[in-house]
Design a protein around this motif. Sequence first.
Motif, mmCIF file in Angstrom:
data_model
loop_
_atom_site.group_PDB
_atom_site.id
_atom_site.type_symbol
_atom_site.label_atom_id
_atom_site.label_comp_id
_atom_site.label_asym_id
_atom_site.label_seq_id
_atom_site.Cartn_x
_atom_site.Cartn_y
_atom_site.Cartn_z
ATOM 1 N N ASP A 222 -23.264 -25.567 -56.690
ATOM 2 C CA ASP A 222 -23.676 -26.749 -55.946
ATOM 3 C C ASP A 222 -22.450 -27.450 -55.382
ATOM 4 O OD1 ASP A 222 -26.383 -26.389 -56.717
ATOM 5 O OD2 ASP A 222 -26.076 -27.558 -58.538
ATOM 6 N N SER A 223 -22.638 -28.163 -54.273
ATOM 7 C CA SER A 223 -21.546 -28.941 -53.693
ATOM 8 C C SER A 223 -21.405 -30.257 -54.459
ATOM 9 C CB SER A 223 -21.821 -29.206 -52.209
ATOM 10 O OG SER A 223 -23.023 -29.935 -52.064
ATOM 11 N N GLY A 224 -20.403 -31.018 -54.111
ATOM 12 C CA GLY A 224 -20.176 -32.307 -54.760
ATOM 13 C C GLY A 224 -19.079 -32.224 -55.789
ATOM 14 N N THR A 225 -19.412 -32.546 -57.041
ATOM 15 C CA THR A 225 -18.433 -32.499 -58.118
ATOM 16 C C THR A 225 -19.005 -31.728 -59.297
ATOM 17 O OG1 THR A 225 -19.216 -34.583 -59.065
ATOM 18 C CG2 THR A 225 -17.375 -34.717 -57.506
ATOM 19 N N ILE A 226 -18.118 -31.266 -60.157
ATOM 20 C CA ILE A 226 -18.522 -30.642 -61.417
ATOM 21 C C ILE A 226 -18.043 -31.552 -62.546
ATOM 22 C CG2 ILE A 226 -18.522 -28.309 -60.462
ATOM 23 C CD1 ILE A 226 -15.881 -28.903 -62.940
ATOM 24 N N GLN A 227 -18.727 -31.449 -63.674
ATOM 25 C CA GLN A 227 -18.409 -32.266 -64.836
ATOM 26 C C GLN A 227 -17.677 -31.422 -65.870
ATOM 27 O OE1 GLN A 227 -19.173 -35.761 -65.740
ATOM 28 N NE2 GLN A 227 -17.598 -35.064 -67.146
ATOM 29 N N GLY A 228 -16.444 -31.799 -66.169
ATOM 30 C CA GLY A 228 -15.696 -31.139 -67.229
ATOM 31 C C GLY A 228 -16.085 -31.695 -68.585
ATOM 32 N N PHE A 229 -15.804 -30.913 -69.628
ATOM 33 C CA PHE A 229 -16.099 -31.334 -70.998
ATOM 34 C C PHE A 229 -14.915 -31.049 -71.900
ATOM 35 C CE2 PHE A 229 -20.309 -31.474 -69.369
ATOM 36 C CZ PHE A 229 -21.034 -32.298 -70.203
ATOM 37 N N HIS A 230 -14.764 -31.891 -72.908
ATOM 38 C CA HIS A 230 -13.848 -31.658 -74.014
ATOM 39 C C HIS A 230 -14.758 -31.279 -75.179
ATOM 40 C CE1 HIS A 230 -10.640 -33.426 -71.675
ATOM 41 N NE2 HIS A 230 -11.369 -34.504 -71.499
ATOM 42 N N HIS A 231 -15.011 -29.997 -75.305
ATOM 43 C CA HIS A 231 -15.999 -29.451 -76.234
ATOM 44 C C HIS A 231 -17.366 -30.027 -75.881
ATOM 45 C CE1 HIS A 231 -17.383 -27.092 -79.500
ATOM 46 N NE2 HIS A 231 -17.723 -28.136 -80.244
ATOM 47 N N LEU A 232 -17.903 -30.976 -76.637
ATOM 48 C CA LEU A 232 -19.227 -31.521 -76.342
ATOM 49 C C LEU A 232 -19.185 -32.885 -75.652
ATOM 50 C CD1 LEU A 232 -21.041 -30.538 -79.661
ATOM 51 C CD2 LEU A 232 -21.100 -29.341 -77.464
ATOM 52 N N ASP A 233 -17.994 -33.450 -75.495
ATOM 53 C CA ASP A 233 -17.853 -34.767 -74.884
ATOM 54 C C ASP A 233 -17.489 -34.635 -73.408
ATOM 55 O OD1 ASP A 233 -18.290 -36.043 -77.371
ATOM 56 O OD2 ASP A 233 -16.159 -35.807 -77.879
ATOM 57 N N LYS A 234 -18.091 -35.491 -72.582
ATOM 58 C CA LYS A 234 -17.781 -35.461 -71.159
ATOM 59 C C LYS A 234 -16.315 -35.786 -70.915
ATOM 60 C CE LYS A 234 -22.241 -36.333 -69.079
ATOM 61 N NZ LYS A 234 -23.018 -37.182 -68.164
ATOM 62 N N GLY A 235 -15.746 -35.062 -69.987
ATOM 63 C CA GLY A 235 -14.381 -35.294 -69.559
ATOM 64 C C GLY A 235 -14.377 -35.825 -68.135
ATOM 65 N N ASP A 236 -13.501 -35.282 -67.324
ATOM 66 C CA ASP A 236 -13.349 -35.718 -65.940
ATOM 67 C C ASP A 236 -14.302 -34.960 -65.017
ATOM 68 O OD1 ASP A 236 -11.193 -37.407 -66.676
ATOM 69 O OD2 ASP A 236 -9.814 -35.709 -66.575
ATOM 70 N N THR A 237 -14.439 -35.476 -63.802
ATOM 71 C CA THR A 237 -15.164 -34.753 -62.765
ATOM 72 C C THR A 237 -14.145 -34.190 -61.776
ATOM 73 O OG1 THR A 237 -15.481 -36.754 -61.451
ATOM 74 C CG2 THR A 237 -17.267 -36.141 -62.979
ATOM 75 N N PHE A 238 -14.539 -33.103 -61.121
ATOM 76 C CA PHE A 238 -13.644 -32.411 -60.194
ATOM 77 C C PHE A 238 -14.412 -32.072 -58.922
ATOM 78 C CE2 PHE A 238 -12.302 -31.626 -64.508
ATOM 79 C CZ PHE A 238 -10.948 -31.881 -64.457
ATOM 80 N N PRO A 239 -13.785 -32.264 -57.750
ATOM 81 C CA PRO A 239 -14.485 -31.967 -56.492
ATOM 82 C C PRO A 239 -14.603 -30.457 -56.251
ATOM 83 C CG PRO A 239 -12.234 -32.677 -56.047
ATOM 84 C CD PRO A 239 -12.448 -32.812 -57.533
ATOM 85 N N VAL A 240 -15.777 -30.061 -55.804
ATOM 86 C CA VAL A 240 -16.031 -28.661 -55.454
ATOM 87 C C VAL A 240 -15.453 -28.410 -54.068
ATOM 88 C CG1 VAL A 240 -17.860 -26.980 -54.932
ATOM 89 C CG2 VAL A 240 -18.094 -28.538 -56.890
ATOM 90 N N ASP A 241 -14.692 -27.334 -53.928
ATOM 91 C CA ASP A 241 -14.142 -26.974 -52.625
ATOM 92 C C ASP A 241 -15.159 -26.195 -51.789
ATOM 93 O OD1 ASP A 241 -11.411 -28.020 -52.872
ATOM 94 O OD2 ASP A 241 -11.178 -26.493 -54.434
ATOM 95 N N ARG A 242 -15.838 -25.259 -52.443
ATOM 96 C CA ARG A 242 -16.807 -24.414 -51.729
ATOM 97 C C ARG A 242 -17.902 -23.989 -52.695
ATOM 98 N NH1 ARG A 242 -13.462 -20.091 -48.392
ATOM 99 N NH2 ARG A 242 -15.406 -19.912 -47.273
#
Length: 183
Positions: free
Chosen positions: A37-57
């Motif tokens: 999907d476009s937009g952003t992805i959600q990173g995780f530190h094991h089970l806890d939410k981390g940062d979001t990152f923009p999708v390039d393609r």
Amino acid sequence: MKVAFLVAPEGVEQVELTDPWQTVKDFGATPELVSTDSGTIQGFHHLDKGDTFPVDRTVDSVSPGDYDALVLPGGVANPDFLRTNEKAVAFAKGFFTAGKPVAAICHGPWTLVEADVVRGRTLTSWPSLKTDIRNAGGSWVDEEVKVCDAGPNTLITSRKPDDLKAFGQALTQALKSAGSGGK
């Protein structure tokens, strides 16, 4: 030189994305975040939410021909989602067809199991994938990093975040061998 990082919209183990990403940048190549999907992805530190990152393609707009290598970060949910997406699986499989380097860490090889590309290859991963890899015709070993050159491409696998240094060194070597660009 461009390197695709294939991740799902959620569930990627953040350090397994950010550490190899920096390795690729330090090498002098260009990393791109590819997702379903476009937009952003959600990173995780094991089970806890981390940062979001923009999708390039998105996988709808790319092909393995656009890249020189592929990285598959882990996290339990990330590859579990990717292996149910036909376009993501086809994208990963295409790197094997093209003979390009592929690097997968932790649960990342689940996508490769689904792509039916582990047969005859030796891999390492998070231990819970051992049976899946064996059932798909691969051999599983408990090693920090495993570099398998069976077939036309190089496959690099590691078990967990503690293995990222060795994973990065093997990835850098594969990028050097893959051709142009870099230091």
